[in-house]
Every structure is written in C-alpha cells, then in structure tokens.
Write a protein that holds these residues in place. Sequence first.
Motif, PDB file in Angstrom:
ATOM      1  N   ASP A  37       0.871  -1.185   0.000  1.00  0.00           N
ATOM      2  CA  ASP A  37       0.000   0.000   0.000  1.00  0.00           C
ATOM      3  C   ASP A  37       0.899   1.224   0.000  1.00  0.00           C
ATOM      4  O   ASP A  37       1.918   1.269   0.697  1.00  0.00           O
ATOM      5  N   ALA A  39       0.196   4.138   1.142  1.00  0.00           N
ATOM      6  CA  ALA A  39       0.057   4.974   2.336  1.00  0.00           C
ATOM      7  C   ALA A  39       1.036   4.516   3.411  1.00  0.00           C
ATOM      8  O   ALA A  39       1.240   3.317   3.610  1.00  0.00           O
ATOM      9  N   ALA A  49     -19.969   3.187   6.493  1.00  0.00           N
ATOM     10  CA  ALA A  49     -20.344   2.919   7.888  1.00  0.00           C
ATOM     11  C   ALA A  49     -21.339   1.778   8.032  1.00  0.00           C
ATOM     12  O   ALA A  49     -21.758   1.473   9.137  1.00  0.00           O
ATOM     13  N   ASP A 160      -6.736  -1.174  -5.448  1.00  0.00           N
ATOM     14  CA  ASP A 160      -6.122   0.127  -5.157  1.00  0.00           C
ATOM     15  C   ASP A 160      -7.084   1.284  -5.387  1.00  0.00           C
ATOM     16  O   ASP A 160      -6.670   2.400  -5.681  1.00  0.00           O
ATOM     17  N   GLY A 161      -8.364   1.024  -5.239  1.00  0.00           N
ATOM     18  CA  GLY A 161      -9.335   2.105  -5.173  1.00  0.00           C
ATOM     19  C   GLY A 161      -9.709   2.706  -6.518  1.00  0.00           C
ATOM     20  O   GLY A 161      -9.309   2.228  -7.581  1.00  0.00           O
ATOM     21  N   LEU A 185     -20.610  14.319   4.672  1.00  0.00           N
ATOM     22  CA  LEU A 185     -20.559  13.207   5.634  1.00  0.00           C
ATOM     23  C   LEU A 185     -20.120  13.753   6.973  1.00  0.00           C
ATOM     24  O   LEU A 185     -19.193  14.551   7.012  1.00  0.00           O
ATOM     25  N   ARG A 220     -24.088   8.956  12.306  1.00  0.00           N
ATOM     26  CA  ARG A 220     -23.572   9.311  10.983  1.00  0.00           C
ATOM     27  C   ARG A 220     -24.637  10.129  10.256  1.00  0.00           C
ATOM     28  O   ARG A 220     -25.804   9.718  10.197  1.00  0.00           O
ATOM     29  N   SER A 260     -16.509  15.266   6.350  1.00  0.00           N
ATOM     30  CA  SER A 260     -15.835  15.249   5.061  1.00  0.00           C
ATOM     31  C   SER A 260     -16.874  15.529   3.987  1.00  0.00           C
ATOM     32  O   SER A 260     -18.063  15.658   4.265  1.00  0.00           O
ATOM     33  N   GLN A 293     -23.584   0.472  -0.368  1.00  0.00           N
ATOM     34  CA  GLN A 293     -23.254  -0.800  -1.024  1.00  0.00           C
ATOM     35  C   GLN A 293     -21.770  -0.941  -1.400  1.00  0.00           C
ATOM     36  O   GLN A 293     -21.293  -2.040  -1.637  1.00  0.00           O
ATOM     37  N   GLY A 294     -21.042   0.191  -1.491  1.00  0.00           N
ATOM     38  CA  GLY A 294     -19.706   0.186  -2.109  1.00  0.00           C
ATOM     39  C   GLY A 294     -18.739  -0.798  -1.481  1.00  0.00           C
ATOM     40  O   GLY A 294     -18.274  -1.741  -2.121  1.00  0.00           O
TER      41      GLY A 294
HETATM   42  C1  LIG Z   1     -14.762  10.433   2.319  1.00  0.00           C
HETATM   43  C2  LIG Z   1     -15.346   9.111   1.894  1.00  0.00           C
HETATM   44  C3  LIG Z   1     -16.570   8.730   2.401  1.00  0.00           C
HETATM   45  C4  LIG Z   1     -17.170   7.523   2.007  1.00  0.00           C
HETATM   46  N1  LIG Z   1     -18.351   7.186   2.526  1.00  0.00           N
HETATM   47  C5  LIG Z   1     -18.958   6.056   2.178  1.00  0.00           C
HETATM   48  C6  LIG Z   1     -20.204   5.681   2.697  1.00  0.00           C
HETATM   49  O1  LIG Z   1     -20.804   6.414   3.475  1.00  0.00           O
HETATM   50  N2  LIG Z   1     -20.733   4.482   2.300  1.00  0.00           N
HETATM   51  C7  LIG Z   1     -20.079   3.659   1.424  1.00  0.00           C
HETATM   52  O2  LIG Z   1     -20.577   2.566   1.086  1.00  0.00           O
HETATM   53  N3  LIG Z   1     -18.886   3.987   0.932  1.00  0.00           N
HETATM   54  C8  LIG Z   1     -18.310   5.152   1.270  1.00  0.00           C
HETATM   55  N4  LIG Z   1     -17.109   5.485   0.761  1.00  0.00           N
HETATM   56  C9  LIG Z   1     -16.485   4.556  -0.183  1.00  0.00           C
HETATM   57  C10 LIG Z   1     -15.746   3.447   0.546  1.00  0.00           C
HETATM   58  O3  LIG Z   1     -14.837   4.039   1.432  1.00  0.00           O
HETATM   59  C11 LIG Z   1     -15.078   2.564  -0.509  1.00  0.00           C
HETATM   60  O4  LIG Z   1     -16.108   1.908  -1.260  1.00  0.00           O
HETATM   61  C12 LIG Z   1     -14.161   1.514   0.080  1.00  0.00           C
HETATM   62  O5  LIG Z   1     -13.112   2.116   0.813  1.00  0.00           O
HETATM   63  C13 LIG Z   1     -13.561   0.684  -1.053  1.00  0.00           C
HETATM   64  O6  LIG Z   1     -12.553  -0.126  -0.582  1.00  0.00           O
HETATM   65  P1  LIG Z   1     -11.321  -0.563  -1.485  1.00  0.00           P
HETATM   66  O7  LIG Z   1     -10.511  -1.427  -0.607  1.00  0.00           O
HETATM   67  O8  LIG Z   1     -11.810  -1.051  -2.791  1.00  0.00           O
HETATM   68  O9  LIG Z   1     -10.538   0.789  -1.837  1.00  0.00           O
HETATM   69  P2  LIG Z   1      -9.903   1.873  -0.884  1.00  0.00           P
HETATM   70  O10 LIG Z   1     -10.518   1.871   0.462  1.00  0.00           O
HETATM   71  O11 LIG Z   1      -9.921   3.139  -1.675  1.00  0.00           O
HETATM   72  O12 LIG Z   1      -8.408   1.386  -0.683  1.00  0.00           O
HETATM   73  C14 LIG Z   1      -7.449   1.476  -1.702  1.00  0.00           C
HETATM   74  C15 LIG Z   1      -6.069   1.367  -1.100  1.00  0.00           C
HETATM   75  O13 LIG Z   1      -5.133   1.316  -2.162  1.00  0.00           O
HETATM   76  C16 LIG Z   1      -4.023   2.134  -1.861  1.00  0.00           C
HETATM   77  N5  LIG Z   1      -3.426   2.525  -3.145  1.00  0.00           N
HETATM   78  C17 LIG Z   1      -3.965   3.324  -4.096  1.00  0.00           C
HETATM   79  N6  LIG Z   1      -3.152   3.418  -5.154  1.00  0.00           N
HETATM   80  C18 LIG Z   1      -2.068   2.648  -4.874  1.00  0.00           C
HETATM   81  C19 LIG Z   1      -0.875   2.337  -5.581  1.00  0.00           C
HETATM   82  N7  LIG Z   1      -0.626   2.826  -6.812  1.00  0.00           N
HETATM   83  N8  LIG Z   1       0.033   1.528  -4.997  1.00  0.00           N
HETATM   84  C20 LIG Z   1      -0.193   1.018  -3.747  1.00  0.00           C
HETATM   85  N9  LIG Z   1      -1.305   1.286  -3.038  1.00  0.00           N
HETATM   86  C21 LIG Z   1      -2.234   2.084  -3.593  1.00  0.00           C
HETATM   87  C22 LIG Z   1      -4.602   3.278  -1.050  1.00  0.00           C
HETATM   88  O14 LIG Z   1      -3.613   3.884  -0.222  1.00  0.00           O
HETATM   89  C23 LIG Z   1      -5.695   2.576  -0.248  1.00  0.00           C
HETATM   90  O15 LIG Z   1      -5.216   2.135   1.004  1.00  0.00           O
HETATM   91  C24 LIG Z   1     -16.494   6.667   1.101  1.00  0.00           C
HETATM   92  C25 LIG Z   1     -15.251   7.057   0.617  1.00  0.00           C
HETATM   93  C26 LIG Z   1     -14.675   8.252   1.002  1.00  0.00           C
HETATM   94  C27 LIG Z   1     -13.322   8.638   0.446  1.00  0.00           C
END
Ligand SMILES: Cc1cc2nc3c(=O)[nH]c(=O)nc-3n(C[C@H](O)[C@H](O)[C@H](O)COP(=O)(O)OP(=O)(O)OC[C@H]3O[C@@H](n4cnc5c(N)ncnc54)[C@H](O)[C@@H]3O)c2cc1C
Length: 416
Positions: A37, A39, A49, A160-161, A185, A220, A260, A293-294
């Motif tokens: 990661d 970060a 949440a 990685d999001g 939020l 929330r 946020s 749902q995300g």
């Molecule tokens: C402010 C905010 C509020 C949200 N509120 C809600 C909500 O109320 N309800 C809901 O359902 N969803 C919400 N979400 C969305 C939810 O957080 C995401 O759906 C969830 O985090 C997805 O998980 P993930 O593991 O796929 O990706 P992420 O949680 O985005 O994790 C991706 C990880 O990859 C790492 N990364 C990125 N690029 C690289 C790279 N090139 N190399 C190495 N590491 C990398 C990042 O550091 C991160 O740790 C919110 C998101 C944000 C930002």
Amino acid sequence: MFELPRSTDVLIVGAGPVGLTLAASLQGAGVDVVVVDKATEVANTSRAAVIHARTLEVLHGIDISDELVRRGVIVPRFTVRDRDRALLTIDFDDLPTRHPYALMLPQNITEDVLTSRLAELGGRVHRSYELARVEQDGDGVTATMVGGETVRALYVVGTDGMYSAVRDQAGIGFTGDTYGQSFVLADVHLDWELDEREVMLYFAPAGLVVVAPLPDGRHRIVATADVAPEHPDRDDIQALLDARGPQKRPARVKDVVWSSRFRVHHRLADRFREGRVFLAGDAAHVHSPAGGQGMNTGIQDAVALAARLACVLRDGADERILDGYEAERRPIAGDVVAFTHRMTRVATVGHSGIRRIRNAALRVLNQIPAVRRNVALNLSELAIDRRRGHADDHAGLAGASAAESVRDFDATPTAS
Ligand SMILES: Cc1cc2nc3c(=O)[nH]c(=O)nc-3n(C[C@H](O)[C@H](O)[C@H](O)COP(=O)(O)OP(=O)(O)OC[C@H]3O[C@@H](n4cnc5c(N)ncnc54)[C@H](O)[C@@H]3O)c2cc1C
C-alpha cells in the motif's frame, strides 16, 4: 518497514477493506501473498459505515463476523421519511440469513479488525510501496514500485481504489459518469429522541439527509449538497437537519467528531481481468453511497476471487476457473451501480410535483409486503447473489474445499 519480498504467488496492490479481505482469505487458505500500500499509515477515517447481511455471511470465512457484530450497532430497519412521516419501512429482521440486520460500524474499525485477522494468520501489509508499473508475460507479472523495487507474481490484484494504477496499467477502461451533487458526511453527537435502532433517510425538497446510529453514541449524517463545504461544521450539519430532518422532535448537533465531503461517481470497469491481472472493489466499480453498497460489494468480490485463486494455487485446479470471476462479479457490480443510481435519482428528485407523486407512490408501495421485502433483499445484497445462484460456500474458503464450491457454482446454469 519489512523488506519487500521479490516474488510471490499473489501480489495485492492496496490495503483498503477489499485488499485486506482478499489477503486474509488467501493467507487463511495457505496461499502465498504479498500486500503493498502506498500509504505510510492505515487510514483512520470513518467513511463507509454500514455492513450488510451478505457481507457478514461471507466474512465468516475468515472468522471476523462475530467480532464486527460485537463492535458495531445492530440496525433491523431502514425508513424513508418526509419530515415526521414514514413513507416506506424496510425491515431486515425476517431476512433469510443469520444476520437479519444492517450493522453500523465505521470503516476504520472494519479495517482494524481485518488487519488484526491478517496478522493472526501470519500476514502483513508492506506500506510506503506505491505501484507504478505492471508488465505481464506468459509465466507471470512483474510489478514495479515508484521507488524501483520489483515483485514478481503469478497474479496481481488491483484493490487500489477508484484511481487504480493497476487498472490503468492493465489498460482497462472505467466507464461511467460523475454525479453533479456532492455528499456531506459527518459523525456527530446528537440530542436525538427518535429510534436508535433505525437508519432514517429523509427525502426533502432541498435533498436527502440520512441519520444512522454508530457505536459510542455517535450518529452518521450523510446529505446531498450542490456545493458541500470541505469540512462541514456543527452549524452546517444543524442547518441540514433543520431543513430536511424531523420537525416534531428536532435533532440538535452537540459536536462534530469527523466530517468530510465527497463527489460520487458511478463507474464500472470494462473488464475485471486482463490476463494475470484482476480488479476488485472500488478499482472495479464505484457508485452512489445510497444504501451503503460500495465497500460491501468490494468485500464480496474479494471473497469470491480468493476462492478461485485458492482453487488454482492451493488445490491445483485448472486456471480456467479464474475466468468465472468476471462472469460472477461484474454483473453483480453492474446491478449495484444501477440499483444505487436509481435510488439516488429517486431520493434527489428536484421538481415539487414529481416529489409529491414519488411520496404518494412510496406510501402505496409501503402497503405491499413483497415490495418491502424485495428492497430489503437488495439492500442487504442477499437478492443479487441469490438471483445469480451464488454459492454460499465461498464463505467457507479457509475450511472446506474452495475448488468444490466454485465448481459447483460454475456448474449452475445461471452462473455465466
Ligand atoms: C470520504 C469518503 C466517504 C465515504 N463514505 C462512504 C459511505 O458512506 N458508504 C459507502 O458505502 N462507501 C463510502 N465510501 C467509499 C468506501 O470508502 C469505498 O467503497 C471503500 O473504501 C472501497 O474499498 P477498497 O478497498 O476497494 O478501496 P480503498 O478503500 O480506496 O483502498 C485502496 C487502497 O489502495 C491504496 N493505493 C492506491 N493506489 C495505490 C498504488 N498505486 N500503490 C499502492 N497502493 C495504492 C490506497 O492507499 C488505499 O489504502 C467513502 C469514501 C470516502 C473517500
């Protein structure tokens, strides 16, 4: 910082909830994984949440559901409201699951539980490694970090999001759009006299506001806004609740713990796989937070992909079983994108005449138990999986034969 291994079976890029679930599932199945990661530290903000029933079901495979339930707030009901009047009541308490409720828990705690479980299973996250390049050949993938370090892997998974570098490197498009509105939020302490075991969605002329209980006496608040302040404060949240929330027993914001704003997109990756590279979670699909749902869909991607990878890497199954991942998960993600898009449009109708018709229609639908149940099955993500004949046994990855469960699934006529 632990030294980054030079080679592994599965390289997971991104240690959000989806990457952590994948890592723990594979580690528990005895598959060699490396997680990186970019970060330096784990994210400690609240974000997603709600954990839905289907997610809790699949997380039994890595033995964390009970711990999540212990730390969260059980909510058996969502209501859609127009001020003090309930338009639609969605009950989860008679759903066909051992978790007949939504669980409210901030994302950082979910990630904390996942990280601890990964550590118990002998895994860890290699932090401060940002993936820059991915090159595939017939035998594997070479992943190069921004600092020049390389990891050779049989498979790479991009968790990685939304701005996934893995997806870009694999040349996979991310088709969709961005909503005009942004979302506010906030986790707050409230003077709140209404039911604490309910998530309330207020549909108001100015937009949507959701009030949901969180652990430690917090609530929330999620609201739509044309232009959201960067860090919504007490007055901003109070104004939203005054304009859209309950009137007879109004809420008073005592303080804001975290706040946020975020813009919401609805996008789906054109493919979930390119050769030896896979996508899961926000890297593969992003959608409106309506219904929360995300993260849930992403965690379920991770469990499904882990089962298939374990088949190949642990049980020696034919690599073709990996083809079924996209066939299994992309239509589900497409359904979720469409369902949350519809919900967002219904919740944020601007025209007052259409709003009146919508509210009247919701009151009629509220009289039809089958409709209410259908919405509950969709929100809990039990419907989507069952409609597609998903094998519940995916959840048993670490114990029973993953190969058997996935083969059984793929043999069903609805699977692909
Ligand atoms: C402010 C905010 C509020 C949200 N509120 C809600 C909500 O109320 N309800 C809901 O359902 N969803 C919400 N979400 C969305 C939810 O957080 C995401 O759906 C969830 O985090 C997805 O998980 P993930 O593991 O796929 O990706 P992420 O949680 O985005 O994790 C991706 C990880 O990859 C790492 N990364 C990125 N690029 C690289 C790279 N090139 N190399 C190495 N590491 C990398 C990042 O550091 C991160 O740790 C919110 C998101 C944000 C930002």
